[in-house]
Design an enzyme around this catalytic site. Structure first.
Site, PDB file in Angstrom:
ATOM      1  N   ASP A 170       1.997   4.115   8.076  1.00  0.00           N
ATOM      2  CA  ASP A 170       2.387   4.430   9.460  1.00  0.00           C
ATOM      3  C   ASP A 170       2.616   3.470  10.364  1.00  0.00           C
ATOM      4  OD1 ASP A 170       2.664   7.128   9.586  1.00  0.00           O
ATOM      5  OD2 ASP A 170       0.718   7.501  10.674  1.00  0.00           O
TER       6      ASP A 170
ATOM      7  N   LYS B  99       7.031   3.898   7.860  1.00  0.00           N
ATOM      8  CA  LYS B  99       7.388   5.256   8.263  1.00  0.00           C
ATOM      9  C   LYS B  99       6.814   5.564   9.887  1.00  0.00           C
ATOM     10  CE  LYS B  99       3.645   7.732   6.118  1.00  0.00           C
ATOM     11  NZ  LYS B  99       3.168   8.469   7.188  1.00  0.00           N
TER      12      LYS B  99
ATOM     13  N   CYS C  26      -0.137  13.238   5.402  1.00  0.00           N
ATOM     14  CA  CYS C  26       1.008  12.055   4.780  1.00  0.00           C
ATOM     15  C   CYS C  26       0.825  12.309   3.181  1.00  0.00           C
ATOM     16  CB  CYS C  26       0.657  11.042   5.362  1.00  0.00           C
ATOM     17  SG  CYS C  26       0.774  10.880   6.994  1.00  0.00           S
TER      18      CYS C  26
ATOM     19  N   HIS D 109      -2.397   5.444  17.049  1.00  0.00           N
ATOM     20  CA  HIS D 109      -2.834   5.249  15.739  1.00  0.00           C
ATOM     21  C   HIS D 109      -1.881   4.396  15.125  1.00  0.00           C
ATOM     22  CE1 HIS D 109      -1.095   8.712  14.749  1.00  0.00           C
ATOM     23  NE2 HIS D 109      -0.758   8.413  13.484  1.00  0.00           N
TER      24      HIS D 109
ATOM     25  N   ASP E 247      -0.662   5.202   3.214  1.00  0.00           N
ATOM     26  CA  ASP E 247      -1.238   5.000   4.514  1.00  0.00           C
ATOM     27  C   ASP E 247      -2.659   4.625   4.295  1.00  0.00           C
ATOM     28  OD1 ASP E 247       1.312   5.864   5.147  1.00  0.00           O
ATOM     29  OD2 ASP E 247       0.440   7.560   6.292  1.00  0.00           O
TER      30      ASP E 247
ATOM     31  N   HIS F 265       4.002   3.058  14.089  1.00  0.00           N
ATOM     32  CA  HIS F 265       4.507   3.729  15.303  1.00  0.00           C
ATOM     33  C   HIS F 265       4.749   2.616  16.413  1.00  0.00           C
ATOM     34  CE1 HIS F 265       3.713   7.566  13.545  1.00  0.00           C
ATOM     35  NE2 HIS F 265       2.469   7.503  13.209  1.00  0.00           N
TER      36      HIS F 265
END
Length: 213
Positions: free
Chosen positions: A52, A111, A156, A86, A10, A54
Site C-alpha cells: 500500500d 498500489k 487486500c 496508513h 502488504d 498512499h
C-alpha cells in the site's frame, strides 16, 4: 525460473502490531512468509510483494472527510470504508515488516497511489480503471501460478486473489499466512469462501509443504 511466484500482500508495519491500521495477529504472518520464501528459493520460484503506497491526502483516509475511521461512504462513486491514515508513501508505516526476508524479494509493487480511488487489489484499483505493474511483470516472467498470502484477508488479499483468478492465474492461498481486519466477525471466513468459490485452492502452510513436490 519456474512459472510460479509467491506474492506477499502488504506485509507492512502499519498493518502489524503498533501500526496505524494494525490487523490482529498481523505479525504472525511474517514467519509464514519467510518459510514460504525459503521453500520457493529451494525450487527456483520467485517471491514478490505488494505495498500500500498512499499519498498523504488519500481519499480513503477518514480525516479527509472529517468522519470516524471505519465509517462507510463513497469515494469517487465507489463504496468506501474510510480508514485511519496508513501506509503513507516513504513513511515507516509503509515499510515492509523488518523481520521479513526482504532481500529475497525479486520485485515490489506499489498500489493505492491515486488519491481519488482506493486499491485493495495488487492488480487494479477498486474501480478497475488503472492497473499496477504487477500483471505485466508476471507475464514478462512467464508466471502462470501464484501462491498468495498476507494482509488483510478480507480486503487486500481477497481482491488480489479474485483479480488474479480473473486474469487467468492459478492461485493457491496459504490461509494461516493471512489475517483479517474483521470489521464484522465473519469477514475473513467469508473472504476465504469467496476466494474458493472463484477458483482458488486453500492450504495451510503445513498442508502446502506436505502436498507440494
Amino acid at each position: 525460473m519456474a512459472n510460479r511466484a509467491l506474492l506477499l500482500v502488504d506485509l507492512q508495519n502499519d498493518f502489524c502490531a503498533g501500526g496505524a491500521l494494525a490487523v490482529p495477529e498481523g505479525d504472525s504472518t511474517v514467519d509464514i512468509a519467510n518459510r514460504l520464501i525459503t521453500w520457493c528459493q529451494s525450487r527456483g520460484d520467485v517471491a514478490i510483494a505488494s505495498q500500500d503506497w498512499h499519498p498523504a491526502n488519500h481519499g480513503s483516509f477518514a480525516r479527509q472527510h472529517q468522519v470516524e475511521p471505519y465509517t462507510q461512504g463513497q469515494l469517487d462513486g465507489l463504496p468506501q470504508t474510510f480508514w485511519p491514515e496508513h501506509c503513507v508513501q516513504h513513511s515507516e508505516g509503509a515499510a515492509l515488516h523488518p523481520l521479513l526476508n526482504q532481500k529475497a524479494l525479486a520485485a515490489t509493487f506499489h498500489k493505492g497511489e491515486n488519491p481519488l480511488v482506493d486499491s485493495y487489489s495488487a492488480f487494479f484499483d477498486n474501480g478497475r480503471r488503472q492497473k499496477t505493474n504487477l500483471d505485466d511483470w508476471l507475464r514478462t516472467h512467464s508466471i502462470t501460478e501464484l501462491i498468495i498470502m498476507g494482509l488483510a484477508t478480507d480486503y487486500c488479499v481477497k481482491f488480489t486473489v479474485l483479480d488474479a483468478l480473473q486474469l487467468g492465474y492459478s492461485v493457491s492461498v496459504i490461509t494461516d499466512g493471512c489475517r483479517g481486519v474483521n470489521i464484522e466477525p465473519q469477514d475473513s471466513a467469508q473472504a476465504f469462501m469467496d476466494m474458493a468459490a472463484a477458483g482458488a485452492t486453500l492450504y495451510t502452510l503445513a498442508d502446502w509443504e506436505e502436498t507440494q513436490p
